[in-house]
Design a protein around this motif. Sequence first.
Motif, mmCIF file in Angstrom:
data_model
loop_
_atom_site.group_PDB
_atom_site.id
_atom_site.type_symbol
_atom_site.label_atom_id
_atom_site.label_comp_id
_atom_site.label_asym_id
_atom_site.label_seq_id
_atom_site.Cartn_x
_atom_site.Cartn_y
_atom_site.Cartn_z
ATOM 1 N N PHE A 1 -7.048 1.241 -6.204
ATOM 2 C CA PHE A 1 -6.408 1.033 -4.907
ATOM 3 C C PHE A 1 -7.459 0.920 -3.797
ATOM 4 O O PHE A 1 -7.410 0.012 -2.957
ATOM 5 N N ASP B 1 0.820 -1.212 0.000
ATOM 6 C CA ASP B 1 0.000 0.000 0.000
ATOM 7 C C ASP B 1 0.853 1.261 0.000
ATOM 8 O O ASP B 1 0.520 2.260 -0.643
ATOM 9 N N ILE C 1 2.247 2.012 -3.508
ATOM 10 C CA ILE C 1 1.231 2.613 -4.378
ATOM 11 C C ILE C 1 0.985 4.068 -3.994
ATOM 12 O O ILE C 1 0.867 4.951 -4.854
#
Length: 512
Positions: free
Chosen positions: A157, A102, A105
């Motif tokens: 996402f 995460d 990203i």
Amino acid sequence: MVPDDIFKKIIAHSKEYGFIFPSSEIYDGLSAVYDYGQYGAELKNNIKEYWWNAMVRLNENIVGIDSAIFMHPEIWKASGHVGAFNDPLIDNKDSKKRYRADVLIEEYMQKIEGKIEKEIVKAKKRFGEDFNEEQFRNTNPRVLANQKKIDETNKRFIFALENDDLKEMKQIILDSEIACPFSGSKSWTDVRQFNLMFSTQIGSISEGANTIYLRPETAQGIFVNYLNVQKSGRMKVPFGIAQIGKAFRNEIVARQFIFRMREFEQMEMQFFIRPGEEMKWFEYWKGARMKWHKALGIEDNKFRYHDHDNLAHYANAATDIEFDFPIGFKELEGIHSRTDFDLVQHQEHSGKKLQYFDNETNKSYVPYVVETSIGLDRMFLAIISNAYTEEKLEDGTERVVLKIPPQLAPVKLAVLPLIKKDGLPEKAREIMNNLKLEFNCQYEEKDSIGRRYRRQDAIGTPFCVTIDHQSMEDNTVTLRYRDSMKQDRISVSEIGEIIRDKVSINTLLKNL
């Protein structure tokens, strides 16, 4: 200077001048664990005092507690930490480095955002006062293309996070051509979940249950004591419970100095309210907490709000106060509307009623909660990062100075005899003894007065008094100001009066 270079200098400075040391250094250290040195401990305590007094002393309906680190293991099952307190991790096959998927990203989207900001800065220079930023954002092809990338990536996402879709998370990394920051390789493993809680053993709690956890947050200690505090303190909704304490997370990708550690300290306040009033109080605490940060005199552009698109399972609203660290804008404090999730969970798992009877509405209910949670170590890093300054002086020399807010400075006043003879040290000691009961003072007589000034600048001491031969004649001293290096001749009796308001935390509290 490149931000990464500044960060390295701050880390080196923190060790050299007694703020932060690598833990267990003589045994080659322990990864992502740090010790606070003599000045670091003082600064940390001053930050705590500022937070605690702003929360507890200034608010009649907020009280403080100190709950235990060891807690019954069922608490962590009820809160969801045993089953769902995970980080999505991914390994690079070539460098063998491990990262949070995460975070990779998020950093990718931040880089694209940085490109947009660069385009805007260039356009501002080109068009001057005629520049219309909103129009530029809506019409410039490069900005629009980069914004489209951000929006599309963010949409995917959020979907991956909400659905715990680890395959999609990896696909985003591949499609975005995100490379390993260490090697530049784009060869990635699958994304896996890793639970962050440390477990340990304790003597029998109940039959067959002797595995407990080091708490990963301090909030649950407040929730399980909510009824004790409410009844013993005769608290009426709305009211808050504040706590400062250690928490522990087995961060596999702990990095960036004290920004992300395995052992850290939190300053949290849980505010108990009527159901339906959560958004009113959420907005109130957003504003109140930002005001607390800005009262330190740090420039407004160092802070920003970041509203969460992907909410935690317990929240119906969440925002971060982000700070512009040398490593970019990162979370400093979180404000969350946690609804009644935690109390309802503990009520169900414990079998104990955690309801509140409201005399005004003549109803019983489980209160909703708005939380403010700030990482003490991150606040420390924000203060140090903002304070670190390299200056070139008029005479061509340079100095490094920590422009820490005087109210938080580890040492408030340095007492310096000009030379080590002629009764000057004795006179300096007399002044020091009169002031040290009220201020954290430091006495220093070694080296030239210029070198001593530089050392005090480096630890952030806002005031120095120098005792010279004239002091022996007329009881005056030279008062030096850290930031301006200006010097005033004042009477010894004036020292406390002049610096008292400037170094007292009460002056910060008055601004709130």
